[in-house]
Scaffold this motif. Structure first.
Motif, PDB file in Angstrom:
ATOM      1  N   UNK A   1       0.129  -1.104   0.089  1.00 24.53           N
ATOM      2  CA  UNK A   1      -0.252  -0.054  -0.078  1.00 24.53           C
ATOM      3  C   UNK A   1       1.021   1.353  -0.068  1.00 24.53           C
ATOM      4  N   UNK A   2       0.470   2.168  -1.234  1.00 24.45           N
ATOM      5  CA  UNK A   2       1.282   3.279  -1.461  1.00 24.45           C
ATOM      6  C   UNK A   2       0.543   4.290  -0.349  1.00 24.45           C
ATOM      7  N   UNK A   3       1.022   5.447   0.066  1.00 16.59           N
ATOM      8  CA  UNK A   3       0.707   6.697   0.465  1.00 16.59           C
ATOM      9  C   UNK A   3       1.587   8.185  -0.632  1.00 16.59           C
ATOM     10  N   UNK A   4       0.985   8.910  -1.239  1.00 16.28           N
ATOM     11  CA  UNK A   4       1.524   9.872  -2.149  1.00 16.28           C
ATOM     12  C   UNK A   4       0.423  10.733  -1.156  1.00 16.28           C
ATOM     13  N   UNK A   5       1.151  12.244  -1.346  1.00 19.69           N
ATOM     14  CA  UNK A   5       0.588  13.761  -0.258  1.00 19.69           C
ATOM     15  C   UNK A   5       0.487  14.446  -1.829  1.00 19.69           C
ATOM     16  N   UNK A   6      -0.676  15.561  -1.632  1.00 24.51           N
ATOM     17  CA  UNK A   6      -1.303  16.126  -2.704  1.00 24.51           C
ATOM     18  C   UNK A   6      -1.375  17.672  -1.871  1.00 24.51           C
ATOM     19  N   UNK A   7      -1.712  18.332  -2.712  1.00 22.18           N
ATOM     20  CA  UNK A   7      -2.171  19.462  -1.857  1.00 22.18           C
ATOM     21  C   UNK A   7      -3.611  20.034  -2.991  1.00 22.18           C
ATOM     22  N   UNK A   8      -4.372  20.381  -1.527  1.00 16.00           N
ATOM     23  CA  UNK A   8      -5.873  21.097  -2.696  1.00 16.00           C
ATOM     24  C   UNK A   8      -5.877  22.953  -1.425  1.00 16.00           C
ATOM     25  N   UNK A   9      -7.093  23.267  -2.096  1.00 17.26           N
ATOM     26  CA  UNK A   9      -6.741  24.947  -1.418  1.00 17.26           C
ATOM     27  C   UNK A   9      -6.930  24.831   0.140  1.00 17.26           C
ATOM     28  N   UNK A  10      -7.853  23.404   0.388  1.00 22.25           N
ATOM     29  CA  UNK A  10      -7.053  23.850   2.155  1.00 22.25           C
ATOM     30  C   UNK A  10      -5.929  23.124   2.910  1.00 22.25           C
ATOM     31  N   UNK A  11      -4.928  22.820   2.040  1.00 22.35           N
ATOM     32  CA  UNK A  11      -3.717  22.330   2.213  1.00 22.35           C
ATOM     33  C   UNK A  11      -3.551  21.175   1.625  1.00 22.35           C
ATOM     34  N   UNK A  15      -3.612  10.244   0.513  1.00 22.59           N
ATOM     35  CA  UNK A  15      -4.351   9.522  -0.298  1.00 22.59           C
ATOM     36  C   UNK A  15      -3.436   7.679   0.069  1.00 22.59           C
ATOM     37  N   UNK A  16      -3.741   7.252   1.240  1.00 20.42           N
ATOM     38  CA  UNK A  16      -3.265   5.707   0.911  1.00 20.42           C
ATOM     39  C   UNK A  16      -4.052   4.449  -0.084  1.00 20.42           C
ATOM     40  N   UNK A  17      -3.434   3.301  -0.143  1.00 19.68           N
ATOM     41  CA  UNK A  17      -3.783   2.842  -1.078  1.00 19.68           C
ATOM     42  C   UNK A  17      -4.010   3.195  -2.203  1.00 19.68           C
ATOM     43  N   UNK A  18      -3.820   4.128  -3.326  1.00 20.35           N
ATOM     44  CA  UNK A  18      -5.213   4.496  -4.005  1.00 20.35           C
ATOM     45  C   UNK A  18      -3.956   4.284  -5.407  1.00 20.35           C
ATOM     46  N   UNK A  19      -3.644   3.477  -5.612  1.00 22.73           N
ATOM     47  CA  UNK A  19      -3.381   2.245  -6.936  1.00 22.73           C
ATOM     48  C   UNK A  19      -4.417   1.672  -6.842  1.00 22.73           C
ATOM     49  N   UNK A  20      -4.158   1.047  -8.428  1.00 22.42           N
ATOM     50  CA  UNK A  20      -5.505  -0.159  -8.568  1.00 22.42           C
ATOM     51  C   UNK A  20      -4.620  -1.615  -8.078  1.00 22.42           C
ATOM     52  N   UNK A  21      -5.245  -2.236  -7.881  1.00 23.63           N
ATOM     53  CA  UNK A  21      -4.481  -3.303  -7.160  1.00 23.63           C
ATOM     54  C   UNK A  21      -4.667  -4.538  -8.361  1.00 23.63           C
ATOM     55  N   UNK A  22      -3.886  -5.399  -8.046  1.00 27.31           N
ATOM     56  CA  UNK A  22      -4.132  -6.453  -9.499  1.00 27.31           C
ATOM     57  C   UNK A  22      -5.284  -7.153  -9.946  1.00 27.31           C
ATOM     58  N   UNK A  23      -5.924  -7.077  -8.922  1.00 25.11           N
ATOM     59  CA  UNK A  23      -6.848  -7.843  -9.337  1.00 25.11           C
ATOM     60  C   UNK A  23      -8.276  -6.811 -10.225  1.00 25.11           C
ATOM     61  N   UNK A  24      -8.094  -5.858 -10.124  1.00 19.72           N
ATOM     62  CA  UNK A  24      -8.237  -4.550 -10.945  1.00 19.72           C
ATOM     63  C   UNK A  24      -9.110  -3.744 -10.386  1.00 19.72           C
ATOM     64  N   UNK A  25      -9.606  -4.060  -8.906  1.00 20.39           N
ATOM     65  CA  UNK A  25     -10.760  -3.037  -7.987  1.00 20.39           C
ATOM     66  C   UNK A  25      -9.522  -2.162  -7.949  1.00 20.39           C
ATOM     67  N   UNK A  26     -10.502  -0.663  -7.453  1.00 24.56           N
ATOM     68  CA  UNK A  26     -10.204   0.381  -6.420  1.00 24.56           C
ATOM     69  C   UNK A  26      -9.834   0.850  -5.077  1.00 24.56           C
ATOM     70  N   UNK A  27      -9.523   0.753  -3.875  1.00 24.46           N
ATOM     71  CA  UNK A  27     -10.146   1.429  -3.344  1.00 24.46           C
ATOM     72  C   UNK A  27      -8.810   2.458  -2.382  1.00 24.46           C
ATOM     73  N   UNK A  28      -9.284   3.645  -1.432  1.00 21.32           N
ATOM     74  CA  UNK A  28      -8.320   4.631  -0.985  1.00 21.32           C
ATOM     75  C   UNK A  28      -9.230   4.961   0.334  1.00 21.32           C
ATOM     76  N   UNK A  29      -7.957   5.621   0.663  1.00 24.21           N
ATOM     77  CA  UNK A  29      -8.466   6.216   2.052  1.00 24.21           C
ATOM     78  C   UNK A  29      -8.005   7.587   1.174  1.00 24.21           C
ATOM     79  N   UNK A  30      -8.145   8.437   2.035  1.00 24.73           N
ATOM     80  CA  UNK A  30      -7.904  10.079   2.210  1.00 24.73           C
ATOM     81  C   UNK A  30      -8.352  10.658   2.876  1.00 24.73           C
ATOM     82  N   UNK A  31      -6.738  11.086   3.287  1.00 19.47           N
ATOM     83  CA  UNK A  31      -6.540  11.402   4.863  1.00 19.47           C
ATOM     84  C   UNK A  31      -6.454  13.266   5.086  1.00 19.47           C
TER      85      UNK A  31
END
Length: 127
Positions: A1-11, A15-31
């Motif tokens: 599971x990867x973790x990426x940092x992004x920025x929006x207007x609020x700072x 995003x954790x687990x923000x890539x497609x899984x090997x079975x093709x599904x997509x799940x992610x958690x934005x913190x």
């Protein structure tokens, strides 16, 4: 599971687990950590139920995630919508039929049909 940092207007947010899984599904958690503009921290479940349902249906029929599915029929569209409704009800058993109708209307049969075939084309919480 990867973790990426992004920025929006609020700072910044993560995003954790923000890539497609090997079975093709997509799940992610934005913190979202608290910032000067965002007074409270929080999170968003960014799982994509419709996309995951479409991809699972294509996978069951031997069609790749990005492959077109020109042989898809109205029966395929109905099957995808039926599974989506079941997933909604599994998530929220109090979801009313009018809320389900709204979700299905928002999804739109033409949109689903196009996505099942491979073309680019509100949840229920009792609120």
């Amino acid at each position: 599971m990867g973790l990426r940092r992004f920025t929006n207007a609020d700072g910044p947010y993560y995003a954790a687990d923000c890539d497609f899984h090997p079975d093709g599904t997509f799940t992610a958690l934005h913190l979202y950590p608290a910032t000067d503009v965002r007074p409270r921290s929080g999170y968003t479940d960014a799982t994509r139920p419709l996309l995951n349902t479409l991809l699972a249906h294509k996978r069951r029929h031997g069609v790749g995630r990005r492959d077109e599915y020109p042989a898809a029929t109205d029966t395929d569209v109905t099957a995808v919508l039926d599974v989506l409704v079941m997933r909604i009800l599994d998530f929220d058993q109090t979801c009313s039929s009018s809320s389900l109708d709204q979700v299905l209307e928002d999804v739109g049969s033409k949109s689903v049909s196009g996505q099942v075939r491979g073309r680019t084309g509100a949840g229920c919480r009792g609120e």
